[in-house]
Motif scaffolding. Structure first.
Motif, PDB file in Angstrom:
ATOM      1  N   TYR A  52       0.578  -1.094  -0.020  1.00 40.86           N
ATOM      2  CA  TYR A  52       0.012  -0.311   0.095  1.00 40.86           C
ATOM      3  C   TYR A  52       0.710   1.405  -0.005  1.00 40.86           C
ATOM      4  O   TYR A  52       0.697   2.060  -0.012  1.00 40.86           O
ATOM      5  CB  TYR A  52      -0.586   0.113   1.358  1.00 40.86           C
ATOM      6  N   GLU A  98      -0.397   3.744  -2.593  1.00 41.17           N
ATOM      7  CA  GLU A  98      -1.540   5.009  -2.454  1.00 41.17           C
ATOM      8  C   GLU A  98      -1.662   5.547  -1.430  1.00 41.17           C
ATOM      9  O   GLU A  98      -2.392   6.423  -0.850  1.00 41.17           O
ATOM     10  CB  GLU A  98      -2.420   3.594  -2.558  1.00 41.17           C
ATOM     11  N   TYR A 101      -2.334   9.561  -1.114  1.00 40.82           N
ATOM     12  CA  TYR A 101      -2.648  10.348  -0.598  1.00 40.82           C
ATOM     13  C   TYR A 101      -2.693  10.911   0.872  1.00 40.82           C
ATOM     14  O   TYR A 101      -3.084  12.446   1.227  1.00 40.82           O
ATOM     15  CB  TYR A 101      -3.789   9.285   0.777  1.00 40.82           C
TER      16      TYR A 101
END
Length: 102
Positions: A80, A83, A87
Protein backbone atom coordinates in the motif's frame (compact mmCIF):
# COMPACT_ATOMS: atom_id res chain seq x y z
CA UNK A 1 12.99 7.83 15.90
CA UNK A 2 13.85 9.82 19.01
CA UNK A 3 13.19 13.13 17.26
CA UNK A 4 9.69 12.02 16.23
CA UNK A 5 6.83 13.45 18.22
CA UNK A 6 4.69 10.39 17.49
CA UNK A 7 5.01 7.10 15.59
CA UNK A 8 1.90 6.34 13.57
CA UNK A 9 1.37 2.79 12.30
CA UNK A 10 -0.70 2.72 9.12
CA UNK A 11 -2.74 -0.46 9.13
CA UNK A 12 -4.64 -1.94 12.06
CA UNK A 13 -3.93 -5.53 11.11
CA UNK A 14 -1.73 -8.42 12.20
CA UNK A 15 1.74 -6.95 11.55
CA UNK A 16 1.02 -3.73 13.46
CA UNK A 17 -0.60 -5.63 16.32
CA UNK A 18 2.35 -8.02 16.61
CA UNK A 19 4.98 -5.27 16.52
CA UNK A 20 3.23 -3.23 19.19
CA UNK A 21 2.58 -6.33 21.28
CA UNK A 22 6.31 -7.16 21.24
CA UNK A 23 7.18 -3.53 22.12
CA UNK A 24 4.86 -3.91 25.10
CA UNK A 25 6.43 -7.18 26.19
CA UNK A 26 9.98 -5.92 25.76
CA UNK A 27 9.58 -2.56 27.46
CA UNK A 28 6.90 -3.65 29.95
CA UNK A 29 5.50 -0.57 31.72
CA UNK A 30 8.25 1.79 30.55
CA UNK A 31 6.64 2.22 27.12
CA UNK A 32 4.80 5.50 26.68
CA UNK A 33 1.83 4.58 24.52
CA UNK A 34 1.02 8.24 23.90
CA UNK A 35 3.95 8.23 21.44
CA UNK A 36 2.19 5.63 19.28
CA UNK A 37 -0.87 5.85 17.09
CA UNK A 38 -2.64 3.68 14.55
CA UNK A 39 -4.41 4.64 11.33
CA UNK A 40 -6.59 2.60 9.03
CA UNK A 41 -8.52 3.29 5.82
CA UNK A 42 -11.41 1.19 7.13
CA UNK A 43 -13.73 3.54 9.05
CA UNK A 44 -15.28 0.51 10.80
CA UNK A 45 -12.05 0.13 12.81
CA UNK A 46 -12.09 3.71 14.10
CA UNK A 47 -12.27 4.12 17.89
CA UNK A 48 -11.53 0.44 18.43
CA UNK A 49 -8.35 -0.57 20.25
CA UNK A 50 -5.54 -2.76 19.00
CA UNK A 51 -5.38 -6.04 20.93
CA UNK A 52 -2.97 -6.10 23.90
CA UNK A 53 -2.36 -2.34 23.72
CA UNK A 54 -4.21 0.80 24.67
CA UNK A 55 -3.84 2.27 21.19
CA UNK A 56 -7.01 3.54 19.56
CA UNK A 57 -7.40 3.29 15.79
CA UNK A 58 -8.10 6.45 13.81
CA UNK A 59 -9.81 6.62 10.43
CA UNK A 60 -7.44 8.07 7.80
CA UNK A 61 -9.43 11.32 7.29
CA UNK A 62 -9.42 12.03 11.04
CA UNK A 63 -5.73 11.21 11.21
CA UNK A 64 -4.99 14.10 8.83
CA UNK A 65 -6.04 16.56 11.55
CA UNK A 66 -3.73 14.96 14.14
CA UNK A 67 -0.50 14.16 12.30
CA UNK A 68 2.32 16.66 12.74
CA UNK A 69 5.39 17.43 10.68
CA UNK A 70 7.77 15.74 13.17
CA UNK A 71 5.73 12.54 13.29
CA UNK A 72 6.80 9.37 11.51
CA UNK A 73 4.30 7.21 9.64
CA UNK A 74 5.15 3.51 9.55
CA UNK A 75 3.38 1.64 6.75
CA UNK A 76 2.89 -1.94 7.84
CA UNK A 77 2.05 -3.39 4.43
CA UNK A 78 4.49 -2.37 1.66
CA UNK A 79 1.86 -3.17 -1.00
CA UNK A 80 0.00 0.00 0.00
CA UNK A 81 3.05 2.29 -0.06
CA UNK A 82 2.21 4.20 -3.25
CA UNK A 83 -1.46 4.58 -2.37
CA UNK A 84 -0.69 5.91 1.12
CA UNK A 85 2.08 8.25 -0.06
CA UNK A 86 -0.21 9.68 -2.74
CA UNK A 87 -3.05 10.12 -0.22
CA UNK A 88 -0.82 11.87 2.33
CA UNK A 89 0.98 14.07 -0.19
CA UNK A 90 -2.33 15.27 -1.65
CA UNK A 91 -3.98 15.91 1.74
CA UNK A 92 -1.20 17.37 3.90
CA UNK A 93 0.54 20.72 3.51
CA UNK A 94 3.92 19.19 4.46
CA UNK A 95 5.91 16.20 3.27
CA UNK A 96 5.37 13.42 5.82
CA UNK A 97 8.17 11.14 7.00
CA UNK A 98 7.23 7.63 5.93
CA UNK A 99 8.92 4.32 6.76
CA UNK A 100 7.89 1.07 5.11
CA UNK A 101 8.02 -2.28 6.95
CA UNK A 102 9.12 -5.25 4.89
Amino acid sequence: YDEAEKLWFWGAARKTVMILHHFTEYYKLALDFSKFGCVDQNNFKENKYLPSTKIKVLFAKNFLRKVKENDIIIVSNPLYRNEIEKYLNSNLNFKPKITILR
